[in-house]
Design a protein around this motif. Structure first.
Motif, PDB file in Angstrom:
ATOM      1  N   ARG A  98       0.875  -1.184   0.000  1.00 29.36           N
ATOM      2  CA  ARG A  98       0.000   0.000   0.000  1.00 29.36           C
ATOM      3  C   ARG A  98       0.907   1.227   0.000  1.00 29.36           C
ATOM      4  O   ARG A  98       1.945   1.224   0.670  1.00 29.36           O
ATOM      5  CB  ARG A  98      -0.887   0.025   1.252  1.00 29.36           C
ATOM      6  CG  ARG A  98      -1.642  -1.279   1.513  1.00 29.36           C
ATOM      7  CD  ARG A  98      -2.946  -1.331   0.746  1.00 29.36           C
ATOM      8  NE  ARG A  98      -3.441  -2.705   0.652  1.00 29.36           N
ATOM      9  CZ  ARG A  98      -4.299  -3.280   1.488  1.00 29.36           C
ATOM     10  NH1 ARG A  98      -4.779  -2.595   2.504  1.00 29.36           N
ATOM     11  NH2 ARG A  98      -4.695  -4.522   1.317  1.00 29.36           N
ATOM     12  N   THR A  99       0.485   2.253  -0.708  1.00 23.10           N
ATOM     13  CA  THR A  99       1.313   3.457  -0.821  1.00 23.10           C
ATOM     14  C   THR A  99       0.468   4.703  -0.609  1.00 23.10           C
ATOM     15  O   THR A  99      -0.653   4.779  -1.121  1.00 23.10           O
ATOM     16  CB  THR A  99       1.963   3.531  -2.223  1.00 23.10           C
ATOM     17  OG1 THR A  99       2.739   2.367  -2.436  1.00 23.10           O
ATOM     18  CG2 THR A  99       2.863   4.746  -2.344  1.00 23.10           C
TER      19      THR A  99
ATOM     20  N   GLU B 280       6.619   9.805   0.600  1.00 20.97           N
ATOM     21  CA  GLU B 280       5.909   8.654   0.045  1.00 20.97           C
ATOM     22  C   GLU B 280       6.159   7.463   0.958  1.00 20.97           C
ATOM     23  O   GLU B 280       7.304   7.051   1.146  1.00 20.97           O
ATOM     24  CB  GLU B 280       6.432   8.379  -1.370  1.00 20.97           C
ATOM     25  CG  GLU B 280       5.577   7.416  -2.156  1.00 20.97           C
ATOM     26  CD  GLU B 280       6.137   7.225  -3.562  1.00 20.97           C
ATOM     27  OE1 GLU B 280       5.995   8.153  -4.381  1.00 20.97           O
ATOM     28  OE2 GLU B 280       6.728   6.172  -3.816  1.00 20.97           O
ATOM     29  N   VAL B 281       5.092   6.936   1.527  1.00 23.86           N
ATOM     30  CA  VAL B 281       5.204   5.839   2.494  1.00 23.86           C
ATOM     31  C   VAL B 281       4.623   4.568   1.880  1.00 23.86           C
ATOM     32  O   VAL B 281       3.534   4.597   1.299  1.00 23.86           O
ATOM     33  CB  VAL B 281       4.454   6.178   3.800  1.00 23.86           C
ATOM     34  CG1 VAL B 281       4.577   5.035   4.805  1.00 23.86           C
ATOM     35  CG2 VAL B 281       4.988   7.475   4.404  1.00 23.86           C
ATOM     36  N   HIS B 282       5.372   3.491   1.980  1.00 29.41           N
ATOM     37  CA  HIS B 282       4.928   2.189   1.477  1.00 29.41           C
ATOM     38  C   HIS B 282       4.793   1.230   2.651  1.00 29.41           C
ATOM     39  O   HIS B 282       5.691   1.148   3.494  1.00 29.41           O
ATOM     40  CB  HIS B 282       5.945   1.590   0.503  1.00 29.41           C
ATOM     41  CG  HIS B 282       6.194   2.430  -0.708  1.00 29.41           C
ATOM     42  ND1 HIS B 282       5.757   2.078  -1.953  1.00 29.41           N
ATOM     43  CD2 HIS B 282       6.835   3.612  -0.850  1.00 29.41           C
ATOM     44  CE1 HIS B 282       6.127   3.008  -2.832  1.00 29.41           C
ATOM     45  NE2 HIS B 282       6.778   3.953  -2.185  1.00 29.41           N
ATOM     46  N   ILE B 283       3.695   0.509   2.688  1.00 28.06           N
ATOM     47  CA  ILE B 283       3.533  -0.590   3.646  1.00 28.06           C
ATOM     48  C   ILE B 283       3.612  -1.889   2.851  1.00 28.06           C
ATOM     49  O   ILE B 283       2.813  -2.099   1.933  1.00 28.06           O
ATOM     50  CB  ILE B 283       2.164  -0.544   4.346  1.00 28.06           C
ATOM     51  CG1 ILE B 283       1.965   0.759   5.106  1.00 28.06           C
ATOM     52  CG2 ILE B 283       1.993  -1.753   5.266  1.00 28.06           C
ATOM     53  CD1 ILE B 283       0.537   0.921   5.665  1.00 28.06           C
TER      54      ILE B 283
ATOM     55  N   ASP C 225      -2.230  -1.239   8.155  1.00 30.58           N
ATOM     56  CA  ASP C 225      -2.674  -0.579   6.928  1.00 30.58           C
ATOM     57  C   ASP C 225      -2.729   0.928   7.228  1.00 30.58           C
ATOM     58  O   ASP C 225      -2.651   1.339   8.390  1.00 30.58           O
ATOM     59  CB  ASP C 225      -4.073  -1.079   6.545  1.00 30.58           C
ATOM     60  CG  ASP C 225      -4.435  -0.784   5.088  1.00 30.58           C
ATOM     61  OD1 ASP C 225      -3.680  -0.063   4.402  1.00 30.58           O
ATOM     62  OD2 ASP C 225      -5.489  -1.289   4.656  1.00 30.58           O
ATOM     63  N   PHE C 226      -2.879   1.721   6.177  1.00 32.94           N
ATOM     64  CA  PHE C 226      -3.148   3.133   6.408  1.00 32.94           C
ATOM     65  C   PHE C 226      -4.567   3.277   6.953  1.00 32.94           C
ATOM     66  O   PHE C 226      -5.465   2.510   6.593  1.00 32.94           O
ATOM     67  CB  PHE C 226      -3.021   3.924   5.104  1.00 32.94           C
ATOM     68  CG  PHE C 226      -1.626   3.987   4.569  1.00 32.94           C
ATOM     69  CD1 PHE C 226      -0.640   4.714   5.227  1.00 32.94           C
ATOM     70  CD2 PHE C 226      -1.278   3.311   3.410  1.00 32.94           C
ATOM     71  CE1 PHE C 226       0.659   4.764   4.743  1.00 32.94           C
ATOM     72  CE2 PHE C 226       0.012   3.354   2.908  1.00 32.94           C
ATOM     73  CZ  PHE C 226       0.979   4.082   3.570  1.00 32.94           C
TER      74      PHE C 226
ATOM     75  N   LEU D 183       8.045  -1.036   6.424  1.00 37.00           N
ATOM     76  CA  LEU D 183       7.658   0.346   6.106  1.00 37.00           C
ATOM     77  C   LEU D 183       8.809   1.043   5.400  1.00 37.00           C
ATOM     78  O   LEU D 183       9.910   1.125   5.934  1.00 37.00           O
ATOM     79  CB  LEU D 183       7.278   1.091   7.385  1.00 37.00           C
ATOM     80  CG  LEU D 183       6.134   0.456   8.174  1.00 37.00           C
ATOM     81  CD1 LEU D 183       5.971   1.149   9.516  1.00 37.00           C
ATOM     82  CD2 LEU D 183       4.838   0.489   7.384  1.00 37.00           C
ATOM     83  N   LEU D 184       8.552   1.522   4.205  1.00 37.16           N
ATOM     84  CA  LEU D 184       9.565   2.218   3.416  1.00 37.16           C
ATOM     85  C   LEU D 184       9.131   3.661   3.244  1.00 37.16           C
ATOM     86  O   LEU D 184       7.940   3.939   3.064  1.00 37.16           O
ATOM     87  CB  LEU D 184       9.709   1.587   2.032  1.00 37.16           C
ATOM     88  CG  LEU D 184      10.404   0.226   1.909  1.00 37.16           C
ATOM     89  CD1 LEU D 184       9.602  -0.879   2.570  1.00 37.16           C
ATOM     90  CD2 LEU D 184      10.653  -0.099   0.447  1.00 37.16           C
TER      91      LEU D 184
END
Ligand code: SF4
Length: 81
Positions: free
Chosen positions: A5-6, A13-16, A44-45, A70-71
């Motif tokens: 998820r982004t 910009e956060v990626h899960i 999740d967000f 988490l990126l």
């Protein structure tokens, strides 16, 4: 299988990567206005993310993930992990 998820939050910009998350809740504890644990016990967000979160706390909440799920990208630069 990856389940990514982004979202862009406060310019970052956060990626899960939900396939890596072990549901420890560390990120939720530090940034409850961004992250939530779903019924599958994976993060999740939130449905409505608070975009005004302090950027350093957002970055810290991603850095403390024990499995690097988490990126965070600042433009082209990956700053977490
Ligand atoms: S800190 Fe990492 S492992 Fe823990 S809930 Fe957040 S994404 Fe999942």
């Amino acid at each position: 299988m990856s389940d990514i998820r982004t979202q862009t939050i406060n310019g970052l910009e956060v990626h899960i990567d939900r396939s890596l998350c072990i549901g420890s809740g560390n990120c939720v504890n530090l940034a409850p206005e961004v992250f939530t644990i779903r019924q599958d016990a994976i993060v999740d967000f939130k449905d409505e993310v608070d975009d005004s979160i302090d950027a350093s706390r957002l970055v810290e909440s991603c850095q403390i993930c024990p499995v690097d799920a988490l990126l965070v990208y600042d433009g082209d630069e990956q700053i977490v992990p």
